[in-house]
Design a protein around this motif. Structure first.
Motif, PDB file in Angstrom:
ATOM      1  N   ASP A  92      14.645 -27.771  -4.440  1.00  6.52           N
ATOM      2  CA  ASP A  92      14.828 -29.543  -4.839  1.00  6.52           C
ATOM      3  C   ASP A  92      13.944 -30.197  -3.860  1.00  6.52           C
ATOM      4  O   ASP A  92      13.388 -30.806  -4.094  1.00  6.52           O
ATOM      5  N   ALA A  93      13.740 -29.258  -3.284  1.00  5.33           N
ATOM      6  CA  ALA A  93      12.483 -30.200  -2.006  1.00  5.33           C
ATOM      7  C   ALA A  93      11.262 -29.591  -2.419  1.00  5.33           C
ATOM      8  O   ALA A  93      10.598 -30.538  -2.132  1.00  5.33           O
ATOM      9  N   ILE A  94      11.042 -28.491  -2.960  1.00  6.26           N
ATOM     10  CA  ILE A  94       9.735 -28.135  -3.051  1.00  6.26           C
ATOM     11  C   ILE A  94       9.773 -28.763  -4.537  1.00  6.26           C
ATOM     12  O   ILE A  94       8.612 -29.887  -4.513  1.00  6.26           O
ATOM     13  N   LYS A  95      10.470 -28.935  -5.190  1.00  3.02           N
ATOM     14  CA  LYS A  95      10.515 -30.389  -6.438  1.00  3.02           C
ATOM     15  C   LYS A  95       9.808 -30.874  -6.223  1.00  3.02           C
ATOM     16  O   LYS A  95       8.833 -32.015  -6.749  1.00  3.02           O
ATOM     17  N   ASP A  96      10.284 -31.622  -5.061  1.00  8.95           N
ATOM     18  CA  ASP A  96       9.661 -32.658  -4.405  1.00  8.95           C
ATOM     19  C   ASP A  96       8.418 -33.145  -4.406  1.00  8.95           C
ATOM     20  O   ASP A  96       7.601 -34.387  -5.100  1.00  8.95           O
ATOM     21  N   ARG A  97       7.859 -32.187  -3.773  1.00  9.11           N
ATOM     22  CA  ARG A  97       6.630 -32.160  -3.697  1.00  9.11           C
ATOM     23  C   ARG A  97       5.629 -32.465  -5.195  1.00  9.11           C
ATOM     24  O   ARG A  97       4.660 -32.965  -5.058  1.00  9.11           O
ATOM     25  N   PHE A  98       6.479 -31.087  -5.749  1.00  5.63           N
ATOM     26  CA  PHE A  98       5.915 -31.652  -7.615  1.00  5.63           C
ATOM     27  C   PHE A  98       5.545 -32.980  -8.321  1.00  5.63           C
ATOM     28  O   PHE A  98       4.865 -33.485  -8.704  1.00  5.63           O
ATOM     29  N   GLU A  99       6.716 -33.541  -7.977  1.00 12.52           N
ATOM     30  CA  GLU A  99       6.404 -34.885  -8.385  1.00 12.52           C
ATOM     31  C   GLU A  99       5.983 -35.657  -7.809  1.00 12.52           C
ATOM     32  O   GLU A  99       5.400 -36.507  -8.652  1.00 12.52           O
ATOM     33  N   LEU A 100       5.575 -35.398  -6.714  1.00 13.14           N
ATOM     34  CA  LEU A 100       4.543 -36.352  -5.680  1.00 13.14           C
ATOM     35  C   LEU A 100       3.285 -35.819  -6.158  1.00 13.14           C
ATOM     36  O   LEU A 100       2.173 -36.991  -6.729  1.00 13.14           O
ATOM     37  N   VAL A 101       2.969 -34.682  -6.418  1.00 12.52           N
ATOM     38  CA  VAL A 101       1.671 -34.797  -6.806  1.00 12.52           C
ATOM     39  C   VAL A 101       1.681 -34.883  -8.339  1.00 12.52           C
ATOM     40  O   VAL A 101       0.453 -35.845  -7.717  1.00 12.52           O
ATOM     41  N   LYS A 102       2.247 -34.653  -9.677  1.00 13.13           N
ATOM     42  CA  LYS A 102       2.289 -35.086  -9.875  1.00 13.13           C
ATOM     43  C   LYS A 102       1.814 -36.728 -10.187  1.00 13.13           C
ATOM     44  O   LYS A 102       0.990 -37.229 -10.819  1.00 13.13           O
ATOM     45  N   SER A 103       2.555 -38.039  -9.231  1.00 12.24           N
ATOM     46  CA  SER A 103       1.782 -39.205  -9.261  1.00 12.24           C
ATOM     47  C   SER A 103       0.899 -39.600  -9.022  1.00 12.24           C
ATOM     48  O   SER A 103      -0.021 -40.058  -9.305  1.00 12.24           O
ATOM     49  N   ARG A 134       4.415 -30.144 -17.751  1.00 12.20           N
ATOM     50  CA  ARG A 134       4.992 -29.853 -19.725  1.00 12.20           C
ATOM     51  C   ARG A 134       3.568 -30.108 -20.093  1.00 12.20           C
ATOM     52  O   ARG A 134       3.624 -29.612 -21.870  1.00 12.20           O
ATOM     53  N   ASP A 135       2.485 -31.572 -19.702  1.00 15.14           N
ATOM     54  CA  ASP A 135       1.730 -31.483 -21.484  1.00 15.14           C
ATOM     55  C   ASP A 135      -0.030 -31.154 -20.784  1.00 15.14           C
ATOM     56  O   ASP A 135      -0.539 -31.769 -20.928  1.00 15.14           O
ATOM     57  N   HIS A 136      -0.091 -30.116 -19.786  1.00 13.61           N
ATOM     58  CA  HIS A 136      -1.089 -29.977 -19.137  1.00 13.61           C
ATOM     59  C   HIS A 136      -1.429 -28.060 -19.243  1.00 13.61           C
ATOM     60  O   HIS A 136      -0.626 -27.174 -19.798  1.00 13.61           O
ATOM     61  N   LEU A 137      -3.067 -27.460 -19.169  1.00 19.36           N
ATOM     62  CA  LEU A 137      -3.146 -25.635 -19.398  1.00 19.36           C
ATOM     63  C   LEU A 137      -2.316 -25.533 -18.356  1.00 19.36           C
ATOM     64  O   LEU A 137      -3.528 -26.087 -17.533  1.00 19.36           O
ATOM     65  N   ILE A 138      -1.730 -24.474 -18.514  1.00 20.15           N
ATOM     66  CA  ILE A 138      -1.859 -24.176 -17.892  1.00 20.15           C
ATOM     67  C   ILE A 138      -1.616 -22.449 -17.517  1.00 20.15           C
ATOM     68  O   ILE A 138      -1.414 -21.827 -18.701  1.00 20.15           O
ATOM     69  N   LEU A 139      -2.750 -22.046 -16.742  1.00 18.48           N
ATOM     70  CA  LEU A 139      -3.371 -20.943 -16.608  1.00 18.48           C
ATOM     71  C   LEU A 139      -2.429 -19.605 -15.305  1.00 18.48           C
ATOM     72  O   LEU A 139      -2.825 -20.341 -13.456  1.00 18.48           O
ATOM     73  N   GLU A 140      -1.435 -18.594 -15.471  1.00 19.77           N
ATOM     74  CA  GLU A 140      -1.009 -18.066 -14.781  1.00 19.77           C
ATOM     75  C   GLU A 140      -1.253 -17.021 -13.969  1.00 19.77           C
ATOM     76  O   GLU A 140      -1.498 -15.927 -14.581  1.00 19.77           O
ATOM     77  N   ARG A 213       0.684 -19.245 -21.825  1.00 17.49           N
ATOM     78  CA  ARG A 213       2.110 -19.000 -22.631  1.00 17.49           C
ATOM     79  C   ARG A 213       1.856 -19.915 -23.499  1.00 17.49           C
ATOM     80  O   ARG A 213       2.253 -19.581 -24.592  1.00 17.49           O
ATOM     81  N   LYS A 214       1.131 -20.694 -23.380  1.00 18.84           N
ATOM     82  CA  LYS A 214       0.449 -21.721 -24.559  1.00 18.84           C
ATOM     83  C   LYS A 214      -0.559 -22.906 -24.486  1.00 18.84           C
ATOM     84  O   LYS A 214      -0.921 -23.116 -22.984  1.00 18.84           O
ATOM     85  N   ALA A 215      -1.688 -22.730 -25.473  1.00 15.28           N
ATOM     86  CA  ALA A 215      -2.045 -23.191 -25.081  1.00 15.28           C
ATOM     87  C   ALA A 215      -3.040 -24.560 -26.146  1.00 15.28           C
ATOM     88  O   ALA A 215      -2.153 -23.780 -27.261  1.00 15.28           O
ATOM     89  N   VAL A 216      -3.519 -24.978 -26.757  1.00 16.31           N
ATOM     90  CA  VAL A 216      -3.496 -25.877 -27.898  1.00 16.31           C
ATOM     91  C   VAL A 216      -5.366 -25.718 -27.802  1.00 16.31           C
ATOM     92  O   VAL A 216      -6.533 -26.392 -26.450  1.00 16.31           O
ATOM     93  N   LEU A 217      -6.368 -25.832 -29.278  1.00 16.95           N
ATOM     94  CA  LEU A 217      -7.670 -25.756 -29.663  1.00 16.95           C
ATOM     95  C   LEU A 217      -7.483 -26.553 -30.133  1.00 16.95           C
ATOM     96  O   LEU A 217      -6.556 -26.789 -30.870  1.00 16.95           O
ATOM     97  N   LEU A 218      -8.842 -27.678 -30.503  1.00 15.17           N
ATOM     98  CA  LEU A 218      -9.165 -27.978 -31.554  1.00 15.17           C
ATOM     99  C   LEU A 218      -8.330 -29.319 -30.885  1.00 15.17           C
ATOM    100  O   LEU A 218      -8.300 -29.965 -32.377  1.00 15.17           O
TER     101      LEU A 218
END
Length: 223
Positions: A92-103, A134-140, A213-218
């Protein structure tokens, strides 16, 4: 093999969020890719976020990121102090940091740990990445280690010999705290890059590999 770009004009900066559970993860997993992106014509803006450290390792991480990304247009470095190996219990604390970065930062590309990594901290960061962006290009990216959890990545970034040498130099100059680990050496890191370079027929013989896992082309208006 078909090569695709990231859809950002050469005259515009590329925004990248690089996430690592521990202080050397980003450099090991995608240091060559970040070094290459930092030289793109439109520039590179990086938000570099590492979640676990101690005073020595935090200093190492800041120095390594500053060195690796010295050609980037803009770099923001944050190193947290969450307890190593306990990430699932403080999610939960790490998630708070994620939300701050996203904002504060809207990346074109997010680089994070791969979903099936057997280290619990790595998996937590991967899960929260997908939960938040959730709506970004993510590469692991992948991290070699004891667990024997290497898989079959499906995205490759070819690297030149200069890219490889720079990545190895950064890992060798800035992470003295890791030298006692028997796997932490140039042979491990170069060997993996050579293997991935072979798999994608890289002109320079080396590459870093990622899982998509997921990518959108064109994308955009398809009318």
């Amino acid at each position: 093999m078909i090569g695709l770009d990231l859809g950002v004009d050469d005259g515009q900066p590329l925004r990248v969020l690089a996430l690592g559970a521990h202080c050397d993860d980003v450099e090991i997993g995608c240091g060559g890719t970040l070094g290459r992106l930092a030289r793109r014509p439109g520039g590179l803006d990086v938000r570099y976020e590492v979640f676990s450290s101690n005073p020595q390792r935090a200093e190492e991480a800041r120095a390594a990121a500053t060195d690796l990304l010295r050609e980037a247009r803009d770099v923001s470095i944050w190193v947290g102090e969450y307890r190593e190996s306990y990430f699932p219990y403080v999610g939960d604390a790490i998630k708070d940091r994620f939300e701050l970065v996203k904002s504060e930062f809207d990346p074109h590309l997010v680089l994070t740990h791969q979903r099936h990594d057997r280290h619990q901290d790595h998996r937590t960061i991967s899960d929260l990445t997908w939960n938040t962006f959730r709506d970004h290009l993510i590469l692991e990216y992948e991290i070699p280690k004891w667990d024997g959890d290497m898989g079959s990545p499906n995205v490759f970034v070819p690297l030149s010999e200069d890219d490889v040498a720079n990545k190895l130099r950064v890992l060798g100059e800035h992470y003295a705290s890791q030298f006692a680990k028997p796997w932490y050496d140039d042979d491990t890191f170069r060997g993996l890059m050579r293997l991935r370079g072979m798999e994608c027929h890289a002109p320079g013989r080396h590459a870093e590999a990622f899982y998509s896992r997921k990518a959108v082309l064109l994308g955009g208006d398809a009318s």
